[in-house]
Scaffold this active site. Structure first.
Site, PDB file in Angstrom:
ATOM      1  N   GLU A   1       1.877 -52.008  28.229  1.00  0.00           N
ATOM      2  CA  GLU A   1       2.006 -51.484  26.953  1.00  0.00           C
ATOM      3  C   GLU A   1       2.078 -52.291  25.791  1.00  0.00           C
ATOM      4  O   GLU A   1       1.431 -52.175  24.875  1.00  0.00           O
ATOM      5  CB  GLU A   1       3.527 -50.853  26.927  1.00  0.00           C
ATOM      6  CG  GLU A   1       4.154 -50.424  25.645  1.00  0.00           C
ATOM      7  CD  GLU A   1       5.350 -49.656  25.798  1.00  0.00           C
ATOM      8  OE1 GLU A   1       5.877 -49.805  27.040  1.00  0.00           O
ATOM      9  OE2 GLU A   1       5.898 -49.357  24.742  1.00  0.00           O
TER      10      GLU A   1
ATOM     11  N   HIS B   1       7.970 -57.921  19.213  1.00  0.00           N
ATOM     12  CA  HIS B   1       8.216 -56.706  18.586  1.00  0.00           C
ATOM     13  C   HIS B   1       7.611 -56.684  17.190  1.00  0.00           C
ATOM     14  O   HIS B   1       8.247 -56.077  16.362  1.00  0.00           O
ATOM     15  CB  HIS B   1       9.627 -55.984  18.579  1.00  0.00           C
ATOM     16  CG  HIS B   1       9.797 -54.676  18.686  1.00  0.00           C
ATOM     17  ND1 HIS B   1       9.190 -53.781  17.556  1.00  0.00           N
ATOM     18  CD2 HIS B   1      10.230 -53.615  19.497  1.00  0.00           C
ATOM     19  CE1 HIS B   1       9.584 -52.441  17.646  1.00  0.00           C
ATOM     20  NE2 HIS B   1      10.199 -52.605  19.089  1.00  0.00           N
TER      21      HIS B   1
ATOM     22  N   GLU C   1       2.565 -41.635  29.985  1.00  0.00           N
ATOM     23  CA  GLU C   1       3.098 -42.340  28.978  1.00  0.00           C
ATOM     24  C   GLU C   1       2.976 -43.941  29.207  1.00  0.00           C
ATOM     25  O   GLU C   1       3.298 -44.421  30.550  1.00  0.00           O
ATOM     26  CB  GLU C   1       4.608 -41.981  28.951  1.00  0.00           C
ATOM     27  CG  GLU C   1       5.441 -42.921  27.673  1.00  0.00           C
ATOM     28  CD  GLU C   1       6.440 -42.313  27.426  1.00  0.00           C
ATOM     29  OE1 GLU C   1       6.969 -41.062  27.920  1.00  0.00           O
ATOM     30  OE2 GLU C   1       7.142 -42.901  26.712  1.00  0.00           O
TER      31      GLU C   1
ATOM     32  N   ARG D   1      19.165 -46.660  34.399  1.00  0.00           N
ATOM     33  CA  ARG D   1      18.553 -47.382  33.536  1.00  0.00           C
ATOM     34  C   ARG D   1      19.429 -48.188  32.532  1.00  0.00           C
ATOM     35  O   ARG D   1      20.068 -47.421  31.779  1.00  0.00           O
ATOM     36  CB  ARG D   1      17.396 -46.805  32.676  1.00  0.00           C
ATOM     37  CG  ARG D   1      16.065 -46.680  33.910  1.00  0.00           C
ATOM     38  CD  ARG D   1      15.075 -46.114  33.214  1.00  0.00           C
ATOM     39  NE  ARG D   1      13.988 -46.929  32.575  1.00  0.00           N
ATOM     40  CZ  ARG D   1      13.395 -46.884  31.518  1.00  0.00           C
ATOM     41  NH1 ARG D   1      14.061 -46.315  30.551  1.00  0.00           N
ATOM     42  NH2 ARG D   1      12.436 -47.887  31.427  1.00  0.00           N
TER      43      ARG D   1
ATOM     44  N   GLU E   1      16.652 -43.296  23.474  1.00  0.00           N
ATOM     45  CA  GLU E   1      15.402 -42.762  22.931  1.00  0.00           C
ATOM     46  C   GLU E   1      15.149 -41.237  22.775  1.00  0.00           C
ATOM     47  O   GLU E   1      14.204 -40.734  23.375  1.00  0.00           O
ATOM     48  CB  GLU E   1      14.265 -43.320  23.602  1.00  0.00           C
ATOM     49  CG  GLU E   1      14.190 -45.017  23.170  1.00  0.00           C
ATOM     50  CD  GLU E   1      13.100 -45.724  23.773  1.00  0.00           C
ATOM     51  OE1 GLU E   1      12.415 -45.053  24.784  1.00  0.00           O
ATOM     52  OE2 GLU E   1      12.614 -46.768  23.534  1.00  0.00           O
TER      53      GLU E   1
ATOM     54  N   TRP F   1      12.943 -49.685  15.363  1.00  0.00           N
ATOM     55  CA  TRP F   1      11.526 -49.455  15.675  1.00  0.00           C
ATOM     56  C   TRP F   1      10.350 -49.997  14.681  1.00  0.00           C
ATOM     57  O   TRP F   1       9.390 -49.610  14.605  1.00  0.00           O
ATOM     58  CB  TRP F   1      11.218 -48.015  15.716  1.00  0.00           C
ATOM     59  CG  TRP F   1      11.934 -47.363  17.134  1.00  0.00           C
ATOM     60  CD1 TRP F   1      12.476 -47.982  18.155  1.00  0.00           C
ATOM     61  CD2 TRP F   1      11.661 -45.856  17.274  1.00  0.00           C
ATOM     62  NE1 TRP F   1      12.913 -47.174  19.111  1.00  0.00           N
ATOM     63  CE2 TRP F   1      12.522 -45.853  18.620  1.00  0.00           C
ATOM     64  CE3 TRP F   1      11.460 -44.703  16.594  1.00  0.00           C
ATOM     65  CZ2 TRP F   1      12.703 -44.547  19.121  1.00  0.00           C
ATOM     66  CZ3 TRP F   1      11.751 -43.327  17.448  1.00  0.00           C
ATOM     67  CH2 TRP F   1      12.543 -43.496  18.579  1.00  0.00           C
TER      68      TRP F   1
ATOM     69  N   ARG G   1      20.092 -55.059  18.361  1.00  0.00           N
ATOM     70  CA  ARG G   1      19.618 -54.251  19.490  1.00  0.00           C
ATOM     71  C   ARG G   1      19.620 -54.894  20.691  1.00  0.00           C
ATOM     72  O   ARG G   1      19.911 -54.217  21.998  1.00  0.00           O
ATOM     73  CB  ARG G   1      18.181 -53.791  19.288  1.00  0.00           C
ATOM     74  CG  ARG G   1      17.700 -53.074  20.554  1.00  0.00           C
ATOM     75  CD  ARG G   1      16.209 -52.300  20.099  1.00  0.00           C
ATOM     76  NE  ARG G   1      15.500 -52.120  21.161  1.00  0.00           N
ATOM     77  CZ  ARG G   1      14.111 -51.884  21.487  1.00  0.00           C
ATOM     78  NH1 ARG G   1      13.456 -51.637  20.126  1.00  0.00           N
ATOM     79  NH2 ARG G   1      13.593 -51.657  22.611  1.00  0.00           N
TER      80      ARG G   1
ATOM     81  N   ASP H   1      12.056 -55.028  25.145  1.00  0.00           N
ATOM     82  CA  ASP H   1      11.334 -54.033  25.803  1.00  0.00           C
ATOM     83  C   ASP H   1       9.998 -54.728  26.144  1.00  0.00           C
ATOM     84  O   ASP H   1       9.012 -54.291  25.780  1.00  0.00           O
ATOM     85  CB  ASP H   1      11.137 -52.892  24.822  1.00  0.00           C
ATOM     86  CG  ASP H   1      10.301 -51.411  25.469  1.00  0.00           C
ATOM     87  OD1 ASP H   1      10.506 -51.530  26.786  1.00  0.00           O
ATOM     88  OD2 ASP H   1      10.026 -50.696  24.698  1.00  0.00           O
TER      89      ASP H   1
ATOM     90  N   ASN I   1      11.291 -40.253  30.962  1.00  0.00           N
ATOM     91  CA  ASN I   1      11.300 -39.432  29.931  1.00  0.00           C
ATOM     92  C   ASN I   1      11.144 -38.041  30.696  1.00  0.00           C
ATOM     93  O   ASN I   1       9.655 -37.504  30.593  1.00  0.00           O
ATOM     94  CB  ASN I   1      10.478 -39.446  28.618  1.00  0.00           C
ATOM     95  CG  ASN I   1      10.855 -40.693  27.860  1.00  0.00           C
ATOM     96  OD1 ASN I   1      12.081 -41.126  27.567  1.00  0.00           O
ATOM     97  ND2 ASN I   1       9.812 -41.563  27.373  1.00  0.00           N
TER      98      ASN I   1
ATOM     99  N   GLU J   1      13.430 -54.145  36.440  1.00  0.00           N
ATOM    100  CA  GLU J   1      12.576 -53.423  36.169  1.00  0.00           C
ATOM    101  C   GLU J   1      11.478 -54.175  35.339  1.00  0.00           C
ATOM    102  O   GLU J   1      11.765 -54.622  34.191  1.00  0.00           O
ATOM    103  CB  GLU J   1      13.033 -52.173  35.290  1.00  0.00           C
ATOM    104  CG  GLU J   1      11.974 -51.257  34.613  1.00  0.00           C
ATOM    105  CD  GLU J   1      12.378 -50.158  34.059  1.00  0.00           C
ATOM    106  OE1 GLU J   1      13.517 -49.617  34.195  1.00  0.00           O
ATOM    107  OE2 GLU J   1      11.825 -49.757  32.816  1.00  0.00           O
TER     108      GLU J   1
END
Lengths: 724, 724
Positions: free
Chosen positions: A412, A540, A186, A343, A310, A562, A355, A384, A229, A406
């Site tokens: 990404e 974003h 991922e 996390r 998520e 999203w 958010r 993110d 995930n 992190e």
């Protein structure tokens, strides 16, 4: 007639390739090519004619191998291992426990500083003879010191007057692999997973050892093998055997393995009806599972958990808290010395709040309720891994809980592997931010290295950019981000420039022109990406799903959080998300000195302006230009910066092997095209709100907004299944 | 004290790795390491002091590069390109068109034989001087001849009296990549796809060129880039640009690209309401699509189509025939010289007849109704690439239609990449089978090379085993199957032994002991796999879905023809599928001499016995043993054969580099364990029907049948999505 008499003029040398060995990037920064400076080469050869390592262990064997291999390449001669200290000059390595020679040195204080994993490197005289000493309290410290000594040679430093004492500032320095059991990764842009689960536990290819070497060389001491995930199957005996084989390959290099724990594993592979963390059967199941794992992997590091985020299962399904969830796992691994990294990346579109505020809202009240072997793993910013985010407000807000960082090494949101974005400046920006949790001087670094609240359990994680591609990371420059993460996890006081300098010299060469040129490219690259993607605090606004390319128009879909419009809030009056007291009041999550700065549009750094404020199109910026003009010019500036990077790369062409040169050259052309794509798509889109002309100096878009909106990118790497 | 005085005794050489360069298998059989025999080396150096190639083209440049690189390595010296033929000895290469020296040779007849892609290699005298000549009618012929000359050196043959004329016996020699656009490879066991679609068309890594080199070296001249389970997106402009870039990388090596065509593409990407091949809009759409493809790829090879098979769309949805479907595509590519390869691999569980009969039933009536540029692509046997199948009854049954062979190089049913199964004996077994279509001497080879029915359009396809793994095929020995396919597609008269001999010498060394040992392993390996998987004509008894490991108990599920019980028909009386006249009468699809042999259990070769006959457990076999005992002993014999392979490998350890030795060693251990797994699972399962004891000499199973039935293999490579 002999071959000697062939007229040279007719020999067509053009077809003759010089390189005996393709420079495919596999060696990473562990290139041990012969030192090009004759004086330094002579100096090194004189100083290091042989190696004496007292003691035996798999880790010391690894250290010896590395020193022999490294010196063979760097010195162009064999450097033998000897058993007696007879030579006038000698490289001497070991621990005081196993080596009387080391024990005879007066370095007790330095060794204390070096701690469990650090080392002392000294130019010393022992019994009148010159010794280059690598001393450590542990074998892995010796290994780390060996890598450092080789680095000194790789970066052309003299080694006749060495006095180095080094220790990691953070205890657990960990890669997070978002690798799935089916081989996909991922958000992986370097091929597929390097873990060949199918051939494990039987086959351990040399690549696993090279992975360990690379990590050990920069001080990384842990790796989470599996995706956050998570898949409960990874905790079954079949897969634990495989993980144990990997642990065996990594162990000599001081690297522990960790696994992600799927919270619903007690149901999925345990046959229980619930995963409620307060259910005694669940408690027992995790306890037994931990015991089982430690039978396979005696030095298993522990669990990383993504829960209630998520779509992942978690304790909240049972009306329990994140602390309840973390603690059941923590109790299971505690007897074995394991830790749990839980996390804080949680958000929920059912929650009406902004958010960016949700992780803080969720976790701050839990401060003090976690077991001592739990770390809360907090992303650098509250969204993110965007090109730029202000630091996460949780840092400093949970004094009773060890918080770990992190970072995302894989790109990404940064153009995947084909965009050159050196991330050390991003990492440093967060690390150096002052939270003011205990007044000025309460930097994020001090939260995560434990000095602010006196935590001894400390950690830093980086989401790996490593895959099956021959060059590991998809591009040579992406390797620098793995390197930079490791170096900063070991020592966050290093500057981004210093790390770039090390990496360039180790990866390419010590040629001054090359170092200067490539360093300028790298140091400019992150700001370039911010400019051509998300200038002035935008965030974003990427395409949905695969996160590749611009998508400021993204709206609708399953979740407002999203979409892009949720974040940029463009309208006829202006642009940006009002997170002040009149808006979502996210500023209120920061300590007052920070909150006041972010709250005031006059004081808020422009780099965060649209993150915290909805700003009128005509508002004057520090440059004197309107927001609209400034926005457009930032986008253009980003494109221009990429072009300068491309030109600089071309200028150092003769100083780099053709294979790596060519790949980076092509990727820079891709990046330039994508920078224009971002610029044009975003400027055209925001223009539909500003209704203003594109200012002079900004290139007019070649295509229409409709064209950009019509672009569909399919089968983008790093997405588990094809995105339509 | 100098380093010279270090006592050698204390130098620990054990840690010093000898290899400067890891033998990771990337070089395949194109290893150009210096010739070890001093006399031969001197002979080669004398004979080939320089290279003269007249003419200029990308293909000639490739040929020059290969000769220079190859001779540099093999001779350990530079072999310069020269422009004049002054030296007494010289390598001279070219076509009569571009080279006066070549044109001056008296080789017109040989060049006629060599044809479009072949070559002539001659030791000749020109103007009194010694020349080693590579002559061809085309530049790609010169390239092929160059590879052959290098092979002569690699295999240590003298080159002073050469007289070789070579031409491919089959026109289109094609790899089928079952590669998906998301990077996965259906039935791929060597990592993921080597096509990096995301970075295409911009980035063409050196690996694409090395892929082309490897294929050209064995005469492969075409590659289907995409999976037969096709994706219409591959025909969109975005992906055609990418395919065109790949075509550009492969073109200098004489390799054309092909694509799979999804039959419903006119609907999915064309916006039409139908894909009916007789609908004028559909006809126009394919015509326009073909024209578009040829604008991107002027030498595009054509389409490969899987239609109305395993869920793929096709003409039968519109009540049209396979010929109707093939012809609409054929008409679209015909003006550009393209071909259509239409697969005969069709079967349907709604059709009540035996699966093995359905392709014949479907296609034989269509003989003569295909356009001249259509080939029907027929798998070697009537099921699906089993360890052993009788030849497909369509061979010889469609005299009016060019039939092409489809072999599977990837080991879908043969233990994936970790089982050593050399496939040339399997390929040869089918190729050499006599169909008796026109009486004795009507071998399958003569059907597919066109000589039986005078077809000039001929082709052979192999489903590739190539992936992103560093060693291309997942294991060194799997490389031999790629090699063998190419060599046989070029010249099906070569023996499996001869091809193994070439491959071993090129891949490992010319050491006689090594060649003999490794050849014995390879030549025994296919029969070993048949024995431990599916002896005596058993077939299709593997685990479902991923096809990995035994699954004779598989029943139920969506389709009876996807179970094992459908095929083995075990019951209390015996074992095997009655395909005689009293059963499904599949024997009736063969020409009478073959049909009579297969029909009669006394004459039917035992290797096909259970394929065609349901045989009583007590029936006496040729060995004098009962079927049951023979069956068990065959399973044991397979295990024993693997153990012998393992022992042989160990015996040649000192003659092989450690890296490749070690990988194959581990894989042989895996294979031995899997052979036992197959043996035990199958013997235990069939015992539930035979009710007989396991005979002496067969090792008693270590685990129960229930244990074997409980084994679940997850995330097996080569399955598009995780199983379960």
């Amino acid at each position: 007639m002999s071959a000697m008499r062939i007229p040279l003029a007719v020999v067509l040398f053009s077809l003759i390739t010089a390189a005996a060995r393709a420079e495919d990037g596999y060696e990473l920064w562990l290139r041990y090519h012969q030192v090009s400076d004759p004086a330094l080469l002579a100096h090194y050869r004189t100083t290091l004619p042989a190696i004496l390592v007292e003691g035996e262990s798999p880790t010391l064997t690894a250290a010896k191998k590395e020193l022999i291999t490294g010196l063979r390449g760097l010195l162009g001669q064999e450097t033998p291992l000897v058993r007696e200290a007879k030579l006038d000059d000698l490289l001497l390595a070991g621990t005081p426990k196993a080596s009387k020679l080391i024990a005879s040195l007066d370095i007790a204080q330095e060794l204390k500083t070096a701690g469990e994993e650090g080392f002392v490197i000294r130019s010393a005289r022992i019994a009148g003879k010159r010794r280059t000493v690598i001393a450590a309290n542990s074998d892995v410290g010796v290994l780390h010191g060996g890598f450092r000594l080789l680095q000194l040679l790789q970066t052309h430093q003299r080694i006749d007057n060495l006095s180095i004492t080094a220790a990691p500032r953070i205890k657990h320095r960990i890669l997070n692999h978002w690798d799935n059991l089916d081989g996909t990764v991922e958000r992986g842009y370097a091929g597929f997973s390097i873990w060949d689960w199918h051939k494990l536990p039987d086959y351990l290819p040399p690549r696993y050892t090279d992975y360990a070497r690379a990590n050990a060389s920069i001080g990384i001491n842990g790796t989470v093998l599996t995706n956050v995930n998570a898949n409960a199957i990874s905790l079954t005996p079949e897969y634990l055997k495989k993980a144990a084989a990997l642990a065996g390959a990594l162990r000599p290099y001081g690297i522990r393995v960790y696994l992600t724990a799927r919270f619903s594993a007690p149901i999925e592979i345990g046959g229980l009806k619930t995963a409620d963390p307060l259910d005694p059967a669940v408690v027992s199941w995790w306890k037994a599972k931990a015991d089982e794992i430690y039978r396979y992997i005696p030095d298993f590091g522990g669990f990383l958990v993504k829960a209630n985020s998520e779509g992942q299962p978690g304790p909240q399904q049972y009306k329990r808290t994140h602390a309840d969830g973390a603690n059941v796992l923590a109790d299971a691994v505690a007897p074995h010395g394991g830790i749990v990294m839980w996390r804080a990346f949680v958000y929920d579109d059912k929650v009406p709040d902004d958010r960016t505020k949700q992780a803080y809202n969720e976790f701050k009240p839990l401060d003090g309720s976690f077991r001592p072997n739990v770390l809360v793993q907090v992303k650098n910013g509250p969204i993110d891994f965007q090109p730029r985010e202000p630091f996460h407000p949780l840092f400093g807000a949970m004094p009773g809980t060890p918080l770990m960082m992190e970072f995302q090494i894989t790109q990404e949101y940064l153009g995947l592997a084909t965009n050159l974005v050196y991330l050390a400046p991003l990492f440093k920006e967060t690390l150096d931010s002052d939270t003011f949790a205990k007044g000025t001087g309460s930097q994020v670094t001090r939260v995560i290295d434990g000095t602010l609240e006196n935590h001894s359990l400390t950690a830093m994680a980086g989401v790996a950019n490593i895959g099956s591609d021959r060059n590991w990371c998809g591009s040579v420059f992406a390797q620098s981000n793995w390197f930079a993460f490791g170096r900063l996890a070991w020592d966050h006081t290093l500057s981004a420039e210093a790390i770039a300098d090390e990496w360039i010299r180790m990866t390419f060469s010590n040629d001054q022109g090359l170092v200067a040129g490539v360093s300028s490219m790298m140091m400019a690259s992150r700001e370039a990406a911010v400019d051509y993607m998300t200038p002035l605090g935008l965030h974003h606004i990427m395409a949905e799903g695969h996160h590749y390319g611009p998508g400021p128009w993204v709206s609708g879909g399953p979740r407002p959080d999203w979409t892009s419009v949720y974040y940029h809030r463009a309208d006829a009056t202006g642009l940006g998300f009002d997170r002040t007291a009149t808006g979502s009041n996210a500023t209120g999550q920061y300590f007052p000195p920070v909150a006041r700065e972010f709250e005031d549009p006059g004081r808020c750094p422009e780099k965060y302006l649209l993150w915290f404020h909805h700003v009128g199109w005509d508002r004057r910026m520090q440059s004197g230009q309107t927001l609209w003009d400034e926005l457009c010019r930032r986008y253009q500036r980003g494109v221009d910066a990429v072009r300068r990077m491309d030109a600089t790369w071309e200028s150092v062409r003769d100083r780099i092997d053709p294979e790596r040169y060519e790949q980076a050259r092509v990727f820079l052309r891709i990046q330039e095209a994508e920078a224009r794509w971002w610029r044009d798509a975003c400027v055209l889109y925001f223009q539909t709100f500003s209704k203003k002309p594109i200012p002079a100096g900004v290139e007019p878009p070649a295509e229409s907004l409709d064209y950009h909106r019509s672009i569909v990118k399919r089968y983008v790497p790093g997405t588990a299944r094809p995105i339509r």
